[in-house]
Enzyme design. Structure first.
Site, mmCIF file in Angstrom:
data_model
loop_
_atom_site.group_PDB
_atom_site.id
_atom_site.type_symbol
_atom_site.label_atom_id
_atom_site.label_comp_id
_atom_site.label_asym_id
_atom_site.label_seq_id
_atom_site.Cartn_x
_atom_site.Cartn_y
_atom_site.Cartn_z
ATOM 1 N N HIS A 293 0.806 -1.223 0.000
ATOM 2 C CA HIS A 293 0.000 0.000 0.000
ATOM 3 C C HIS A 293 0.837 1.270 0.000
ATOM 4 O O HIS A 293 0.324 2.339 -0.309
ATOM 5 C CB HIS A 293 -0.969 0.004 1.187
ATOM 6 C CG HIS A 293 -0.332 0.087 2.536
ATOM 7 N ND1 HIS A 293 0.116 -1.026 3.219
ATOM 8 C CD2 HIS A 293 -0.061 1.155 3.353
ATOM 9 C CE1 HIS A 293 0.621 -0.652 4.378
ATOM 10 N NE2 HIS A 293 0.528 0.661 4.483
ATOM 11 N N HIS B 109 3.064 7.943 13.702
ATOM 12 C CA HIS B 109 2.115 6.850 13.939
ATOM 13 C C HIS B 109 2.847 5.694 14.603
ATOM 14 O O HIS B 109 4.055 5.542 14.461
ATOM 15 C CB HIS B 109 1.382 6.420 12.665
ATOM 16 C CG HIS B 109 2.233 5.845 11.575
ATOM 17 N ND1 HIS B 109 3.222 6.547 10.938
ATOM 18 C CD2 HIS B 109 2.223 4.628 10.982
ATOM 19 C CE1 HIS B 109 3.786 5.798 10.001
ATOM 20 N NE2 HIS B 109 3.207 4.617 10.018
#
Length: 316
Positions: free
Chosen positions: A117, A181
């Site tokens: 991705h 993150h």
């Protein structure tokens, strides 16, 4: 010839897996992403160069390069992706590899690259699809410590940018990854009970494998939003400071950054901002530019500080 740039947070949770409680952040992100797609469509790039981090889908610890350029590539099935070939112009890829090596950066080569991705999301969300435009994937190791230094990442980007400037094409350079993150089962957590064999020997995951991996990430996003997750929340202050250094052109600001210190603030996934540094270094090497921060939202349900930056060539 012209070079433009787009950097964006590629959290796949934005694909509807975990709707944020902050509807304004969701709508604002989608509006900015739609604007980016329209801008890319108007620019109509003849080549899309994606600096991306692999997530142990195509590269493994049996032999983990710092940088790799693909002469052929196909997309995987993680996060609902559709498998299939990318339109990689092999002659351009090989010439780029030669140019980067001649600049003193020993980049690895893949003649059968499997991309996840990190590449397929930007191609899908704002470039028309994974094979809609010719593309060149460049892997920067951001998820398998030890990582290349920011200084080496900068030098890679500069070498690529000088090469792109001589192509005579409209090129879009993409930095895909980050910002802060802290996904589960990444970074030092991978070593807690000994490194899993799959992360060493590799092998392409099945849909069932991905379902299990992705369910952990989805649950972590839900838990973080509910206040019950050990994952670090996105750090808006750090993210904005990082983007502002890029906007000002201070690309060497993180050359001396220590990886553990970055992880302590921005989570183990923050190292993906190396792709943004590489992309901006390529943009600067190709010529003068003007950069903007399009948007930023800290979205705990997506585990990520969600930002978009763009840059265009400046008038002489």
């Amino acid at each position: 010839m012209s070079v433009a740039l787009a950097c964006f947070s590629h959290s796949p949770l934005q694909l509807g897996y975990v709707p944020p409680a902050d509807r304004a952040a969701h709508d604002g992100w989608q509006l900015a992403l739609d604007g980016l797609a329209g801008w890319v469509g108007d620019y109509d790039p003849e080549l899309v160069v994606v600096f991306y981090p692999d997530h142990f889908n195509g590269f493994f610890y049996r032999s983990m390069p710092s940088f790799c350029i693909g002469t052929e590539a196909r997309g995987g099935i993680d996060w609902g992706g559709q498998p299939g070939p990318l339109d990689v112009p092999g002659d351009i890829a090989r010439d780029c590899i030669a140019a980067v090596r001649n600049a003193g950066i020993d980049v690895a080569v893949s003649h059968r690259m499997l991309v996840d991705h990190g590449v397929t999301l930007p191609l899908k969300l704002f470039c028309g699809g994974v094979a809609a435009r010719p593309s060149l994937p460049i892997m920067v190791n951001c998820n398998a410590p030890p990582y290349p230094s920011f200084a080496r990442v900068r030098l890679l980007g500069e070498a690529v940018g000088r090469f792109l400037a001589g192509l005579g094409k409209r090129v879009l350079v993409v930095g895909s990854g980050g910002l802060s993150h802290d996904p589960p089962n990444a970074g030092p957590a991978m070593f807690a009970d000994g490194l899993p064999e799959r992360l060493i020997e590799g092998g392409e995951c099945t849909e069932a494998d991905y379902d299990r991996r992705q369910a952990r990430v989805i649950q972590a996003g839900c838990d973080l939003a509910a206040g019950g997750s050990p994952c670090l929340a996105p750090d808006a202050g750090w993210d904005m400071a990082f983007m502002e250094t890029l906007e000002r052109g201070e690309l060497d600001a993180y050359d001396d950054a220590e990886d553990d210190a970055l992880s302590a603030v921005g989570g183990v996934g923050v190292h993906e901002v190396r792709t943004w540094t590489a992309a901006f270094a390529a943009m600067r090497a190709a010529g003068r530019y003007e950069a903007t921060i399009d948007c930023y939202f800290a979205v705990p349900e997506w585990l990520t500080g969600m930002g978009i930056m763009r840059a265009e060539a400046a008038d002489a």
